[in-house]
Write a protein that holds these residues in place. Structure first.
Motif, short mmCIF file in Angstrom:
data_model
loop_
_atom_site.label_atom_id
_atom_site.label_comp_id
_atom_site.label_asym_id
_atom_site.label_seq_id
_atom_site.Cartn_x
_atom_site.Cartn_y
_atom_site.Cartn_z
N LEU A 1 -4.44 9.07 8.24
CA LEU A 1 -4.99 7.83 8.79
C LEU A 1 -5.48 6.91 7.67
CD1 LEU A 1 -5.61 6.38 11.45
CD2 LEU A 1 -7.86 7.48 11.42
N ARG A 2 -6.14 7.50 6.66
CA ARG A 2 -6.62 6.71 5.52
C ARG A 2 -5.45 6.12 4.74
NH1 ARG A 2 -8.99 10.56 2.92
NH2 ARG A 2 -7.47 10.75 1.26
N SER B 1 -1.41 -0.41 4.99
CA SER B 1 -1.28 -1.47 5.97
C SER B 1 -2.17 -2.66 5.66
CB SER B 1 -1.64 -0.95 7.37
OG SER B 1 -0.78 0.09 7.75
N LEU B 2 -3.37 -2.42 5.15
CA LEU B 2 -4.34 -3.49 4.96
C LEU B 2 -4.60 -3.84 3.51
CD1 LEU B 2 -6.91 -2.48 7.71
CD2 LEU B 2 -5.08 -4.17 7.83
N HIS B 3 -4.11 -3.05 2.59
CA HIS B 3 -4.33 -3.30 1.18
C HIS B 3 -2.98 -3.28 0.48
CE1 HIS B 3 -8.52 -2.66 2.13
NE2 HIS B 3 -8.23 -1.47 2.61
N ASN B 4 -2.97 -3.66 -0.77
CA ASN B 4 -1.73 -3.67 -1.53
C ASN B 4 -1.76 -2.54 -2.55
OD1 ASN B 4 0.75 -4.50 -2.37
ND2 ASN B 4 0.07 -6.47 -3.18
N TRP B 5 -0.59 -2.06 -2.94
CA TRP B 5 -0.56 -1.02 -3.96
C TRP B 5 -0.87 -1.63 -5.32
CZ3 TRP B 5 2.85 -1.50 -7.99
CH2 TRP B 5 3.92 -2.36 -7.81
N GLY B 6 -1.35 -0.79 -6.22
CA GLY B 6 -1.67 -1.23 -7.57
C GLY B 6 -3.06 -0.79 -7.97
N ILE B 7 -3.51 -1.30 -9.08
CA ILE B 7 -4.81 -0.93 -9.62
C ILE B 7 -5.90 -1.71 -8.91
CG2 ILE B 7 -6.28 -0.96 -11.68
CD1 ILE B 7 -3.68 -0.66 -13.33
N ALA B 8 -6.89 -0.99 -8.37
CA ALA B 8 -8.05 -1.64 -7.75
C ALA B 8 -9.09 -1.95 -8.83
CB ALA B 8 -8.64 -0.75 -6.67
N PHE B 9 -9.35 -0.98 -9.72
CA PHE B 9 -10.23 -1.21 -10.86
C PHE B 9 -9.98 -0.14 -11.90
CE2 PHE B 9 -12.77 1.48 -8.06
CZ PHE B 9 -13.25 2.43 -8.93
N ASP C 1 -0.95 3.97 -4.52
CA ASP C 1 0.49 3.91 -4.65
C ASP C 1 1.08 3.23 -3.42
OD1 ASP C 1 0.69 5.85 -2.63
OD2 ASP C 1 1.48 7.41 -3.93
N CYS C 2 2.39 3.06 -3.37
CA CYS C 2 3.01 2.31 -2.28
C CYS C 2 2.92 3.03 -0.94
CB CYS C 2 4.47 1.98 -2.61
SG CYS C 2 5.51 3.43 -2.80
N GLN C 3 2.53 4.30 -0.93
CA GLN C 3 2.33 5.04 0.31
C GLN C 3 0.87 5.02 0.76
OE1 GLN C 3 4.79 6.47 2.22
NE2 GLN C 3 6.10 5.35 0.81
#
Length: 108
Positions: A34-35, A41-49, A71-73
């Motif tokens: 679920l997470r 669904s609501l965020h994009n893949w890549g570096i958050a920080f 990651d993209c999953q």
């Protein structure tokens, strides 16, 4: 979003039920899936920080700082301690110019 939409079935329990390790694993799997669905669904893949990469010109290593990425999953990629990585031994790009390297991280 990809076509591999997870089949999510929320575990249900009743008073007095004896829970096994498999039951608790099922709960953890449900929440993890679920997470991951939420993340992709609501965020994009890549570096958050974090994940800053530093090095010194002509050095043989670079330092990667702790960080958090997706990651993209939608899976979390967490580096909790700084690490040092060796740079491959390549003198130039074949035409006398500098080499470009891409640092990647993957879910284990």
């Amino acid at each position: 979003m990809s076509n591999n939409f997870p089949v999510l079935e929320r575990p249900a329990f009743f008073d007095g039920q004896r829970l096994t390790a498999a039951d608790l694993t099922t709960v953890q799997t449900f929440h993890r899936e679920l997470r991951w669905l939420h993340n992709r669904s609501l965020h994009n893949w890549g570096i958050a920080f974090g994940y800053a990469v530093t090095g010194v010109r002509k050095a043989r290593t670079v330092q990667i700082q702790p960080g958090y990425a997706l990651d993209c999953q939608g899976r979390e990629l967490i580096l909790t301690e700084a690490m040092t990585l060796a740079i491959p031994a390549v003198a130039d790009n074949g035409a006398g110019g500098p080499m470009t390297y891409f640092l990647t991280v993957a879910y284990a």
